[in-house]
Design an enzyme around this catalytic site. Sequence first.
Site, PDB file in Angstrom:
ATOM      1  CB  CYS A  90       7.570  -2.269  -3.759  1.00 13.08           C
ATOM      2  SG  CYS A  90       5.996  -2.416  -2.901  1.00 13.08           S
ATOM      3  CB  CYS A  98       9.522  -0.740   0.022  1.00  8.21           C
ATOM      4  SG  CYS A  98       8.645  -2.312  -0.104  1.00  8.21           S
ATOM      5  CE  LYS A 166       4.833  -4.932   4.398  1.00  3.95           C
ATOM      6  NZ  LYS A 166       4.593  -4.055   3.251  1.00  3.95           N
ATOM      7  NE  ARG A 176       6.690  -9.428  -1.487  1.00  4.57           N
ATOM      8  CZ  ARG A 176       7.643  -9.798  -0.655  1.00  4.57           C
ATOM      9  NH1 ARG A 176       8.527 -10.703  -1.035  1.00  4.57           N
ATOM     10  NH2 ARG A 176       7.725  -9.259   0.554  1.00  4.57           N
ATOM     11  NE  ARG A 188       8.624  -6.125  -0.434  1.00  8.11           N
ATOM     12  CZ  ARG A 188       8.866  -5.793  -1.696  1.00  8.11           C
ATOM     13  NH1 ARG A 188      10.011  -5.247  -2.046  1.00  8.11           N
ATOM     14  NH2 ARG A 188       7.963  -6.027  -2.636  1.00  8.11           N
ATOM     15  CE  LYS A 219       1.219  -6.527   4.700  1.00  7.54           C
ATOM     16  NZ  LYS A 219       1.620  -5.597   3.706  1.00  7.54           N
ATOM     17  CB  SER A 245      -1.832 -11.996  -0.484  1.00 10.20           C
ATOM     18  OG  SER A 245      -0.455 -12.023  -0.166  1.00 10.20           O
TER      19      SER A 245
HETATM   20  C1  PBG Z   1       3.955  -3.200  -0.299  1.00 11.23           C
HETATM   21  C2  PBG Z   1       2.951  -4.075   0.368  1.00 11.23           C
HETATM   22  C3  PBG Z   1       2.976  -5.465   0.527  1.00 11.23           C
HETATM   23  C4  PBG Z   1       1.781  -5.817   1.128  1.00 11.23           C
HETATM   24  C5  PBG Z   1       1.080  -4.628   1.367  1.00 11.23           C
HETATM   25  N1  PBG Z   1       1.830  -3.568   0.909  1.00 11.23           N
HETATM   26  C6  PBG Z   1       3.937  -6.474   0.048  1.00 11.23           C
HETATM   27  C7  PBG Z   1       5.314  -6.509   0.539  1.00 11.23           C
HETATM   28  O1  PBG Z   1       5.698  -5.816   1.485  1.00 11.23           O
HETATM   29  O2  PBG Z   1       6.076  -7.226  -0.115  1.00 11.23           O
HETATM   30  C8  PBG Z   1       1.356  -7.219   1.440  1.00 11.23           C
HETATM   31  C9  PBG Z   1      -0.102  -7.467   1.404  1.00 11.23           C
HETATM   32  C10 PBG Z   1      -0.507  -8.874   1.301  1.00 11.23           C
HETATM   33  O3  PBG Z   1       0.285  -9.835   1.233  1.00 11.23           O
HETATM   34  O4  PBG Z   1      -1.730  -9.074   1.288  1.00 11.23           O
HETATM   35  N2  PBG Z   1       4.920  -2.670   0.520  1.00 11.23           N
HETATM   36 ZN    ZN Z   2       6.506  -1.741  -0.783  1.00 12.01          ZN
END
Ligand code: PBG
Ligand code: ZN
Length: 296
Positions: A90, A98, A166, A176, A188, A219, A245
């Site tokens: 991504c 992604c 996830k 992001r 996503r 996650k 995050s």
């Molecule tokens: C990318 C990715 C993401 C995160 C880790 N790898 C973002 C998403 O899937 O949009 C999120 C990490 C976070 O929010 O701390 N695929």
């Molecule tokens: Zn990604």
Amino acid sequence: LPLFARSGRKARHPVSSMPGVFQLSPDEVAREAEKAHALGVPAVLLFGIPDAKDEKASGAFARNGIVQQTVRLLKKELPELIVMTDVCLCEYMSHGHCGIVSREQGGEVANDATLPLLARAALSHAEAGADVVAPSDMMDGRVGAIRQELDRRGFSGTPILSYAAKFASAYYGPFREAAESAPKFGDRRSYQMDGTNAREALREVALDIAEGADMVMVKPALAYLDVLYRVKTEFGFPTGAYAVSGEYAMMKAAAARGWIDERAVTLETLLGMRRAGADFIITYAAAEAARWLKGG
Ligand code: PBG
Ligand code: ZN
């Protein structure tokens, strides 16, 4: 400790929604990693922000890509530090998804066509010296594809940490901004999981283990502690939690207003993840937490 690498020297660009988190040039990544490691943080998880994006995610597997360069530097300067790399496309795609977006499939992400690119990215990280590769894309079959490619190219000893369960989550917002990876259209939900479905998480974990994952992850962490508990109980496998995050941003925001005791709340929350079954935790608060745990 997750760290964000981008090109430059002595550069630290703050991420506004994540106080204390920066986009760092490779030399600054090394400084930050060294400080964290000295406090007792055993590993970092690297993300890259490339100078240019395209529709093939070329930067994700470039020999001299930002992650590949940074891994080489870290392994040279801090050989004891465990360097994990996030494997996804991504950040490198102009559209921010992604995987490959196929026009024939009406703008949807093409799962199977994406697998070879992920395998190439993981291989390029291993070649640069990554100790662990961590696919976060959520394409079906990617752990198997990466395992096969690594084995074939002489990296059978490089472990895979799978972002196995996830969920499609609003908690990724600040990330992001940090990774400049927000999708330009759509969302996503065709590849990340639906929060209403906990049993699907167990099926996803079972598949990843069968495909050769060495560690799995749930996650986000806080809103999915039940899933974490079930995954650890069901499989007894090395299991991690990613305190994402948005979780970090909430705590920082409340702490900045003096509404919560940051240290106590952070440590209590990490303890909850540990109690729910996490063998390891990925958190933006890793260095601070390590300092607090040492009594500092
Ligand atoms: C990318 C990715 C993401 C995160 C880790 N790898 C973002 C998403 O899937 O949009 C999120 C990490 C976070 O929010 O701390 N695929
Ligand atoms: Zn990604």
